[in-house]
Structures are given as structure tokens and as C-alpha cells.
Design a protein around this motif. Sequence first.
Motif, PDB file in Angstrom:
ATOM      1  N   THR A  59       0.812  -1.227   0.000  1.00  0.00           N
ATOM      2  CA  THR A  59       0.000   0.000   0.000  1.00  0.00           C
ATOM      3  C   THR A  59       0.840   1.269   0.000  1.00  0.00           C
ATOM      4  O   THR A  59       0.290   2.367  -0.092  1.00  0.00           O
ATOM      5  CB  THR A  59      -0.941   0.039   1.222  1.00  0.00           C
ATOM      6  N   GLY A  60       2.157   1.146   0.096  1.00  0.00           N
ATOM      7  CA  GLY A  60       2.998   2.326   0.113  1.00  0.00           C
ATOM      8  C   GLY A  60       2.851   3.174  -1.142  1.00  0.00           C
ATOM      9  O   GLY A  60       2.856   4.409  -1.084  1.00  0.00           O
ATOM     10  N   ARG A  61       2.686   2.511  -2.278  1.00  0.00           N
ATOM     11  CA  ARG A  61       2.580   3.250  -3.542  1.00  0.00           C
ATOM     12  C   ARG A  61       1.303   4.083  -3.619  1.00  0.00           C
ATOM     13  O   ARG A  61       1.226   5.037  -4.401  1.00  0.00           O
ATOM     14  CB  ARG A  61       2.650   2.287  -4.722  1.00  0.00           C
ATOM     15  N   LEU A  62       0.310   3.762  -2.804  1.00  0.00           N
ATOM     16  CA  LEU A  62      -0.921   4.547  -2.808  1.00  0.00           C
ATOM     17  C   LEU A  62      -0.658   5.972  -2.347  1.00  0.00           C
ATOM     18  O   LEU A  62      -1.325   6.911  -2.793  1.00  0.00           O
ATOM     19  CB  LEU A  62      -1.970   3.899  -1.905  1.00  0.00           C
ATOM     20  N   ILE A  63       0.324   6.140  -1.458  1.00  0.00           N
ATOM     21  CA  ILE A  63       0.655   7.479  -0.966  1.00  0.00           C
ATOM     22  C   ILE A  63       1.133   8.349  -2.114  1.00  0.00           C
ATOM     23  O   ILE A  63       0.719   9.505  -2.274  1.00  0.00           O
ATOM     24  CB  ILE A  63       1.727   7.395   0.133  1.00  0.00           C
ATOM     25  N   GLY A  64       2.005   7.790  -2.957  1.00  0.00           N
ATOM     26  CA  GLY A  64       2.511   8.528  -4.107  1.00  0.00           C
ATOM     27  C   GLY A  64       1.448   8.825  -5.145  1.00  0.00           C
ATOM     28  O   GLY A  64       1.557   9.812  -5.878  1.00  0.00           O
ATOM     29  N   ASP A  65       0.426   7.990  -5.221  1.00  0.00           N
ATOM     30  CA  ASP A  65      -0.673   8.266  -6.157  1.00  0.00           C
ATOM     31  C   ASP A  65      -1.433   9.520  -5.758  1.00  0.00           C
ATOM     32  O   ASP A  65      -1.922  10.259  -6.617  1.00  0.00           O
ATOM     33  CB  ASP A  65      -1.640   7.076  -6.197  1.00  0.00           C
ATOM     34  N   ILE A  66      -1.552   9.767  -4.464  1.00  0.00           N
ATOM     35  CA  ILE A  66      -2.294  10.918  -3.965  1.00  0.00           C
ATOM     36  C   ILE A  66      -1.393  12.142  -3.810  1.00  0.00           C
ATOM     37  O   ILE A  66      -1.780  13.267  -4.148  1.00  0.00           O
ATOM     38  CB  ILE A  66      -2.972  10.581  -2.617  1.00  0.00           C
ATOM     39  N   LEU A  67      -0.181  11.948  -3.303  1.00  0.00           N
ATOM     40  CA  LEU A  67       0.751  13.054  -3.056  1.00  0.00           C
ATOM     41  C   LEU A  67       1.968  12.881  -3.953  1.00  0.00           C
ATOM     42  O   LEU A  67       2.810  11.995  -3.726  1.00  0.00           O
ATOM     43  CB  LEU A  67       1.175  13.071  -1.585  1.00  0.00           C
ATOM     44  N   ASP A  68       2.074  13.708  -4.978  1.00  0.00           N
ATOM     45  CA  ASP A  68       3.113  13.507  -5.978  1.00  0.00           C
ATOM     46  C   ASP A  68       4.506  13.948  -5.518  1.00  0.00           C
ATOM     47  O   ASP A  68       5.478  13.821  -6.279  1.00  0.00           O
ATOM     48  CB  ASP A  68       2.744  14.196  -7.290  1.00  0.00           C
ATOM     49  N   THR A  69       4.628  14.453  -4.308  1.00  0.00           N
ATOM     50  CA  THR A  69       5.950  14.780  -3.764  1.00  0.00           C
ATOM     51  C   THR A  69       6.572  13.588  -3.044  1.00  0.00           C
ATOM     52  O   THR A  69       7.698  13.688  -2.532  1.00  0.00           O
ATOM     53  CB  THR A  69       5.856  15.967  -2.779  1.00  0.00           C
ATOM     54  N   THR A  70       5.862  12.485  -2.990  1.00  0.00           N
ATOM     55  CA  THR A  70       6.349  11.288  -2.304  1.00  0.00           C
ATOM     56  C   THR A  70       7.569  10.707  -3.020  1.00  0.00           C
ATOM     57  O   THR A  70       7.613  10.657  -4.247  1.00  0.00           O
ATOM     58  CB  THR A  70       5.235  10.229  -2.235  1.00  0.00           C
ATOM     59  N   GLU A  71       8.553  10.292  -2.244  1.00  0.00           N
ATOM     60  CA  GLU A  71       9.751   9.652  -2.783  1.00  0.00           C
ATOM     61  C   GLU A  71       9.839   8.232  -2.231  1.00  0.00           C
ATOM     62  O   GLU A  71       9.567   8.001  -1.051  1.00  0.00           O
ATOM     63  CB  GLU A  71      11.010  10.425  -2.387  1.00  0.00           C
ATOM     64  N   ILE A  72      10.247   7.290  -3.089  1.00  0.00           N
ATOM     65  CA  ILE A  72      10.399   5.900  -2.681  1.00  0.00           C
ATOM     66  C   ILE A  72      11.848   5.474  -2.908  1.00  0.00           C
ATOM     67  O   ILE A  72      12.380   5.618  -4.007  1.00  0.00           O
ATOM     68  CB  ILE A  72       9.437   4.978  -3.464  1.00  0.00           C
ATOM     69  N   PHE A  73      12.469   4.978  -1.848  1.00  0.00           N
ATOM     70  CA  PHE A  73      13.851   4.522  -1.901  1.00  0.00           C
ATOM     71  C   PHE A  73      13.899   3.048  -1.509  1.00  0.00           C
ATOM     72  O   PHE A  73      13.222   2.635  -0.574  1.00  0.00           O
ATOM     73  CB  PHE A  73      14.732   5.326  -0.939  1.00  0.00           C
ATOM     74  N   THR A  74      14.702   2.278  -2.227  1.00  0.00           N
ATOM     75  CA  THR A  74      14.873   0.868  -1.876  1.00  0.00           C
ATOM     76  C   THR A  74      15.945   0.740  -0.809  1.00  0.00           C
ATOM     77  O   THR A  74      17.017   1.348  -0.916  1.00  0.00           O
ATOM     78  CB  THR A  74      15.267   0.044  -3.108  1.00  0.00           C
ATOM     79  N   TRP A  75      15.643  -0.026   0.229  1.00  0.00           N
ATOM     80  CA  TRP A  75      16.599  -0.210   1.320  1.00  0.00           C
ATOM     81  C   TRP A  75      17.504  -1.390   1.049  1.00  0.00           C
ATOM     82  O   TRP A  75      17.035  -2.500   0.777  1.00  0.00           O
ATOM     83  CB  TRP A  75      15.874  -0.442   2.643  1.00  0.00           C
ATOM     84  N   TYR A  76      18.809  -1.125   1.081  1.00  0.00           N
ATOM     85  CA  TYR A  76      19.821  -2.179   1.075  1.00  0.00           C
ATOM     86  C   TYR A  76      20.747  -1.918   2.254  1.00  0.00           C
ATOM     87  O   TYR A  76      21.232  -0.798   2.423  1.00  0.00           O
ATOM     88  CB  TYR A  76      20.619  -2.187  -0.235  1.00  0.00           C
ATOM     89  N   ARG A  77      21.024  -2.926   3.024  1.00  0.00           N
ATOM     90  CA  ARG A  77      21.788  -2.731   4.257  1.00  0.00           C
ATOM     91  C   ARG A  77      23.171  -2.153   4.007  1.00  0.00           C
ATOM     92  O   ARG A  77      23.633  -1.255   4.740  1.00  0.00           O
ATOM     93  CB  ARG A  77      21.911  -4.066   5.014  1.00  0.00           C
ATOM     94  N   THR A  78      23.860  -2.639   2.982  1.00  0.00           N
ATOM     95  CA  THR A  78      25.240  -2.206   2.744  1.00  0.00           C
ATOM     96  C   THR A  78      25.381  -1.138   1.672  1.00  0.00           C
ATOM     97  O   THR A  78      26.492  -0.676   1.409  1.00  0.00           O
ATOM     98  CB  THR A  78      26.103  -3.422   2.339  1.00  0.00           C
ATOM     99  N   ALA A  79      24.284  -0.734   1.057  1.00  0.00           N
ATOM    100  CA  ALA A  79      24.370   0.249  -0.030  1.00  0.00           C
ATOM    101  C   ALA A  79      23.207   1.225   0.060  1.00  0.00           C
ATOM    102  O   ALA A  79      22.229   1.122  -0.684  1.00  0.00           O
ATOM    103  CB  ALA A  79      24.370  -0.462  -1.387  1.00  0.00           C
ATOM    104  N   PRO A  80      23.293   2.206   0.973  1.00  0.00           N
ATOM    105  CA  PRO A  80      22.200   3.186   1.091  1.00  0.00           C
ATOM    106  C   PRO A  80      22.065   4.015  -0.173  1.00  0.00           C
ATOM    107  O   PRO A  80      23.046   4.274  -0.880  1.00  0.00           O
ATOM    108  CB  PRO A  80      22.646   4.047   2.286  1.00  0.00           C
ATOM    109  N   ASP A  81      20.852   4.410  -0.461  1.00  0.00           N
ATOM    110  CA  ASP A  81      20.560   5.216  -1.640  1.00  0.00           C
ATOM    111  C   ASP A  81      21.210   6.596  -1.479  1.00  0.00           C
ATOM    112  O   ASP A  81      20.925   7.325  -0.521  1.00  0.00           O
ATOM    113  CB  ASP A  81      19.044   5.338  -1.800  1.00  0.00           C
ATOM    114  N   THR A  82      22.064   6.972  -2.413  1.00  0.00           N
ATOM    115  CA  THR A  82      22.767   8.249  -2.304  1.00  0.00           C
ATOM    116  C   THR A  82      21.814   9.437  -2.402  1.00  0.00           C
ATOM    117  O   THR A  82      22.074  10.493  -1.807  1.00  0.00           O
ATOM    118  CB  THR A  82      23.855   8.366  -3.379  1.00  0.00           C
TER     119      THR A  82
END
Length: 239
Positions: free
Chosen positions: A67-90
Motif C-alpha cells: 500500500t505504500g505506492r498509494l501514498i505517491g498516487d495521492i501526493l506527488d511529492t512522495t519519494e520511494i527509496f529501496t533499502w539495502y543494508r550495505t548500499a544506502p541510496d545516495t
Amino acid sequence: MTLTDSYPCISPPPRRPFKARGSFVTRCETCRLPALNCLCPYRVTGQSDARFWLLTHPLEHNKPTNTGRLIGDILDTTEIFTWYRTAPDTALLDYLDDPRFAPFVIFPDDQPDYAERVVSIEAVSDAKQEGRIPVFIILDGTWRQARRIFRKSPYLEHLPVLPLHTNRLTRYHLRKPTSASHLCTAEVAAELLRQSGDVDAAGLLDDYFDAFNDSYAASRRHHKLEAPTPAMLRLLERG
């Protein structure tokens, strides 16, 4: 001489076809719901003084019940980042260093080892008064995954922790929570919006979540919704 020089090339046996539950369902390319009850007609755009950054576990991205993607459907300022333990999203690290933003990690205040970081919802209003943009960082995954993200992400350790205190119970039909008090990601976002004063955006997201919930549940029973639900009708009026 290599092995392939001595023997004819033999193709490996084909893998078993993917037959997971729902793999043969015809889905809408946009909303990813079963086309039987597409969600697209009910998508509307809301406005909020706050933003959401979702730190999403890799296993959640391909789950149509996420359901996380539903937030971005309503609020277009939403950002989604994939979590990796050893490689944080720059990109996320750059955002965390940007003084325009006041980020809060949404997590329960149930452990004493980070009690000094816990703040109340009033801290969001304080950030607005300082001219900063409040940001809700939601750890998007199962409870076990969220706890691992929280514990294994050093770049979150200096951020204030904002627990969500609410009496609301989950309305989510598609996954069975360990407790009725465990809200899904979209429900958490809607309640954060409501408590921080963005009541209109909260109502839109609540209705959109209900539309998603009812559409998907009906499709699982191979049932076509014959008429829009009350939540759907409210969204159509805003569209």
C-alpha cells in the motif's frame, strides 16, 4: 580444450513456470490491480505541507498488495527509496543533508535505547514554523523488516523518532496483521496527515485506500464491483 569443445552444447532444463498465486491475473499496467476492478478512475491529487519518503524493503516492491505506492498516487511529492543494508541510496543521503527538510523516522517508542530521540507530533508544527518541510520517513515492509531497517541503517540514527499513537484499527483485508492495531503503510500515512493538520489530504488517502482495499478484495473473489462504494463516489467527485 574446454568442456564445450569436447561435448555438444546441451541447454539446461527449463525452469518450472512461475505459478504463484495471482500470476495469471490480468492486471492494469498503471495501478497494478486486477483489471476486473481497476483503481485508476479513483486516483486524485492531494496537497500537503508535509512529504513522505518511503524506505522500502526490496521484497515489497513487486507485491501488488503493497500500500505504500498509494501514498505517491495521492501526493506527488512522495519519494520511494529501496533499502539495502550495505548500499544506502545516495539520493536519500543527499536529502537527509538538505537543511530545507525536517525528517522524522516513523517508528514505535517501545525501546529505551533511543528514548532520547522520541518526539511528539507537535514537533511537526514546530518544523513548519521554522520554515522547514516536515518529512515522514516510513519504513515500508513487514514489522520484522521495518525493525531491521531501523536497526541496520546508521544514517537514520541521528534523526528524531516519531511514534504514531492512535486508537484506529486496521481496515486492511489483503494481509493478516499480527495485531489489529498494526496499521498498513497507507493507513499510517493517512493518520500522520490527520494528526499533523492536513485533514483534507488524509481524507483523500483514506478514501483511496478503501477503494484499493475493496477493489482488490472483490477481484480475489473474481467479483466485479457493480457500483462504486461511498469512498469511490467521494473520490469521483474530487476528480
